[in-house]
Design an enzyme around this catalytic site. Structure first.
Site, PDB file in Angstrom:
ATOM      1  N   ARG A  73       0.856  -1.188   0.000  1.00  0.00           N
ATOM      2  CA  ARG A  73       0.000   0.000   0.000  1.00  0.00           C
ATOM      3  C   ARG A  73       0.893   1.238   0.000  1.00  0.00           C
ATOM      4  O   ARG A  73       1.801   1.339   0.823  1.00  0.00           O
ATOM      5  CB  ARG A  73      -0.894   0.017   1.236  1.00  0.00           C
ATOM      6  CG  ARG A  73      -1.947  -1.069   1.233  1.00  0.00           C
ATOM      7  CD  ARG A  73      -3.024  -0.753   2.242  1.00  0.00           C
ATOM      8  NE  ARG A  73      -3.983  -1.845   2.350  1.00  0.00           N
ATOM      9  CZ  ARG A  73      -5.021  -2.020   1.535  1.00  0.00           C
ATOM     10  NH1 ARG A  73      -5.232  -1.165   0.545  1.00  0.00           N
ATOM     11  NH2 ARG A  73      -5.846  -3.025   1.704  1.00  0.00           N
ATOM     12  N   ASP A 134     -13.745  -5.117  -2.831  1.00  0.00           N
ATOM     13  CA  ASP A 134     -14.766  -4.166  -2.362  1.00  0.00           C
ATOM     14  C   ASP A 134     -15.746  -3.751  -3.466  1.00  0.00           C
ATOM     15  O   ASP A 134     -16.818  -3.216  -3.163  1.00  0.00           O
ATOM     16  CB  ASP A 134     -14.097  -2.911  -1.792  1.00  0.00           C
ATOM     17  CG  ASP A 134     -13.307  -3.197  -0.529  1.00  0.00           C
ATOM     18  OD1 ASP A 134     -13.454  -4.307   0.024  1.00  0.00           O
ATOM     19  OD2 ASP A 134     -12.534  -2.319  -0.097  1.00  0.00           O
ATOM     20  N   GLU A 229     -17.365  -4.492   7.546  1.00  0.00           N
ATOM     21  CA  GLU A 229     -16.298  -3.884   8.347  1.00  0.00           C
ATOM     22  C   GLU A 229     -16.587  -2.400   8.642  1.00  0.00           C
ATOM     23  O   GLU A 229     -16.336  -1.904   9.726  1.00  0.00           O
ATOM     24  CB  GLU A 229     -15.047  -3.953   7.467  1.00  0.00           C
ATOM     25  CG  GLU A 229     -13.773  -4.173   8.111  1.00  0.00           C
ATOM     26  CD  GLU A 229     -12.675  -4.146   7.050  1.00  0.00           C
ATOM     27  OE1 GLU A 229     -12.939  -3.991   5.835  1.00  0.00           O
ATOM     28  OE2 GLU A 229     -11.524  -4.270   7.465  1.00  0.00           O
ATOM     29  N   ARG A 273     -22.901 -14.736  19.204  1.00  0.00           N
ATOM     30  CA  ARG A 273     -21.464 -14.883  18.932  1.00  0.00           C
ATOM     31  C   ARG A 273     -21.129 -14.117  17.650  1.00  0.00           C
ATOM     32  O   ARG A 273     -22.013 -13.798  16.859  1.00  0.00           O
ATOM     33  CB  ARG A 273     -21.108 -16.352  18.700  1.00  0.00           C
ATOM     34  CG  ARG A 273     -21.385 -17.258  19.872  1.00  0.00           C
ATOM     35  CD  ARG A 273     -20.254 -17.165  20.909  1.00  0.00           C
ATOM     36  NE  ARG A 273     -20.327 -18.230  21.860  1.00  0.00           N
ATOM     37  CZ  ARG A 273     -21.024 -18.188  22.994  1.00  0.00           C
ATOM     38  NH1 ARG A 273     -21.750 -17.123  23.288  1.00  0.00           N
ATOM     39  NH2 ARG A 273     -21.024 -19.224  23.830  1.00  0.00           N
ATOM     40  N   LEU A 280      -9.326 -14.313   4.608  1.00  0.00           N
ATOM     41  CA  LEU A 280      -9.828 -15.458   3.820  1.00  0.00           C
ATOM     42  C   LEU A 280     -10.429 -14.981   2.511  1.00  0.00           C
ATOM     43  O   LEU A 280     -10.376 -15.659   1.488  1.00  0.00           O
ATOM     44  CB  LEU A 280     -11.007 -16.095   4.580  1.00  0.00           C
ATOM     45  CG  LEU A 280     -10.779 -17.157   5.602  1.00  0.00           C
ATOM     46  CD1 LEU A 280     -12.121 -17.560   6.179  1.00  0.00           C
ATOM     47  CD2 LEU A 280     -10.112 -18.347   4.920  1.00  0.00           C
TER      48      LEU A 280
HETATM   49  O1  F6P Z   1      -8.476  -4.484  -0.370  1.00  0.00           O
HETATM   50  C1  F6P Z   1      -9.670  -4.104   0.206  1.00  0.00           C
HETATM   51  C2  F6P Z   1      -9.662  -4.445   1.665  1.00  0.00           C
HETATM   52  O2  F6P Z   1      -9.641  -5.845   1.824  1.00  0.00           O
HETATM   53  C3  F6P Z   1     -10.821  -3.839   2.427  1.00  0.00           C
HETATM   54  O3  F6P Z   1     -12.008  -4.546   2.305  1.00  0.00           O
HETATM   55  C4  F6P Z   1     -10.265  -3.805   3.822  1.00  0.00           C
HETATM   56  O4  F6P Z   1     -10.894  -2.793   4.557  1.00  0.00           O
HETATM   57  C5  F6P Z   1      -8.807  -3.508   3.605  1.00  0.00           C
HETATM   58  O5  F6P Z   1      -8.508  -3.947   2.303  1.00  0.00           O
HETATM   59  C6  F6P Z   1      -7.859  -4.162   4.583  1.00  0.00           C
HETATM   60  O6  F6P Z   1      -6.573  -3.685   4.307  1.00  0.00           O
HETATM   61  P1  F6P Z   1      -5.178  -4.231   4.853  1.00  0.00           P
HETATM   62  O7  F6P Z   1      -4.714  -5.286   3.910  1.00  0.00           O
HETATM   63  O8  F6P Z   1      -4.299  -3.048   4.797  1.00  0.00           O
HETATM   64  O9  F6P Z   1      -5.440  -4.762   6.228  1.00  0.00           O
END
Ligand code: F6P
Length: 357
Positions: A73, A134, A229, A273, A280
């Site tokens: 990133r 996403d 999320e 729960r 995954l």
């Molecule tokens: O690539 C999209 C995503 O999987 C999102 O759905 C999630 O919020 C984010 O990346 C998680 O990012 P990282 O890999 O930086 O934990």
């Protein structure tokens, strides 16, 4: 001509399938095509790293998860900030030239596309291919990697449902998607969830608990709740994202799921729960739909390069592979329409979105 390929941002299934399609098309159809891989996304371009890609590298990667190029990133916000030796953008432009690239393929999500548009504005020949579980990239009906994640998440929800039923419990399943609820909506609908909470439809705890309590009164002994999320309370929705994130971090969590499970348990009296599906959803082999989509998108990207048509990104519109100008899509997102068909249909079969019981 020398073509560079990079994969940037969070990985997903199908990156290798796109790399393969681009590589196979160019090596078979374009004279003197030379391909190089740039490792770890824009990170590799900033550092000026690359390695040669040969036809043999592409041949058996159609169904391989992850990315043979690796990824990282690289925040868009930092691209134009002056650092030692110039901005990251300036370093990338300089390395694009130093590497002798005639074209750069950037496989990535919304952030990758914003940086790709910057590079194009600086005179680099860039072609994007829209990736992300996403499904939030503007201008394409579907991004590659999304359908595989839907398959994985819906299967997981169905598996968790059987244990919820056995134990007469309420189960919350957290699905990835911070800004957009596509994955939660599609996986939840495909798995027959009773409640779906997505960022586009802020929920109220009262509405959530009233709906679940009504199911108990009606003799339904278990319930399945899919939580994105990025799902958020109606009371949080009026705050800026950074302020919400600050409050959540202070509470020691980035999502609402665990806390919501606790409150639901207390208010309904039903054992509750939660499960977080996490990475995954991003790993493993692409499903057949994605293998096909990746192949079609990769070939389109390679054909655009062959014709010298740059500054664009591939898209799927009404089942036709097409493309959009990077400048038109960069910085825009595609969200679930709270009043759109999918949400209306879901409500019609009794799915609650937590905005009303
Ligand atoms: O690539 C999209 C995503 O999987 C999102 O759905 C999630 O919020 C984010 O990346 C998680 O990012 P990282 O890999 O930086 O934990």
């Amino acid at each position: 001509m020398r073509y560079g390929i990079l994969t940037s941002g969070g990985d997903c299934a199908g990156l290798n399938a796109v790399i393969r399609a681009i590589g196979m098309y160019l090596t078979r159809n374009v004279k003197n095509a030379e391909l190089i891989g740039i490792p770890e996304g824009y990170g590799g371009l900033i550092r000026g790293e690359s390695f040669p890609l040969k036809a043999a590298d592409f041949e058996s990667i159609l169904d391989e998860g992850g990315t043979i190029l690796k990824t990282s990133r690289q925040p868009f916000k930092k691209m134009t900030v002056p650092e030692d030796g110039g901005t990251r953008l300036a370093k990338m432009v300089a390395n694009y030239k130093k590497m002798g690239l005639g074209c750069l393929f950037a496989l990535g999500g919304a952030g990758t596309h914003k940086t790709a548009a910057l590079l194009a504005m600086e005179g680099c020949n860039v072609i994007g291919v829209p990736k992300t579980i996403d499904n939030d990239i503007y201008g394409t009906d579907v991004t590659f990697g999304f359908q595989t994640a839907v398959e994985v998440a819906s299967e997981a929800i169905c598996r968790i449902e059987t244990t919820a039923r056995s134990h007469s419990r309420i189960m919350l399943v957290e699905v990835m998607g911070n800004k957009a609820g596509w994955l939660t909506l599609h996986a939840g609908l495909a798995a027959g969830a009773h409640m779906i909470l997505i960022p586009e439809i802020p929920f109220s705890v009262d509405a959530v608990c009233d709906f679940l309590a009504a199911r108990v009164r009606a003799g339904e002994r278990y319930s399945m709740v899919c939580v994105a999320e990025g799902a958020l309370l109606a009371s949080e929705a009026r705050f800026k994202k950074e302020d919400r994130a600050f409050v959540r971090t202070e509470l020691g969590e980035s999502t609402v799921t665990r806390h919501l499970a606790e409150v639901i348990g207390e208010r309904t009296g039903v054992e509750t729960r939660y499960s977080v599906l996490g990475y995954l959803q991003r790993g493993g082999a692409p499903c057949a739909y994605d293998r096909l989509l990746c192949t079609r998108m990769g070939i389109c990207a390679a054909r655009l390069a062959e014709r010298g048509h740059y500054g664009v990104t591939v898209a799927l519109e009404d089942d036709k592979i097409t493309f959009n100008a990077l400048a038109d899509v960069a910085g825009k997102y595609k969200f679930v329409d709270p009043d759109g068909d999918a949400v209306r249909d879901a409500r019609a079969v009794g799915v609650c979105f937590g905005d009303r019981a």
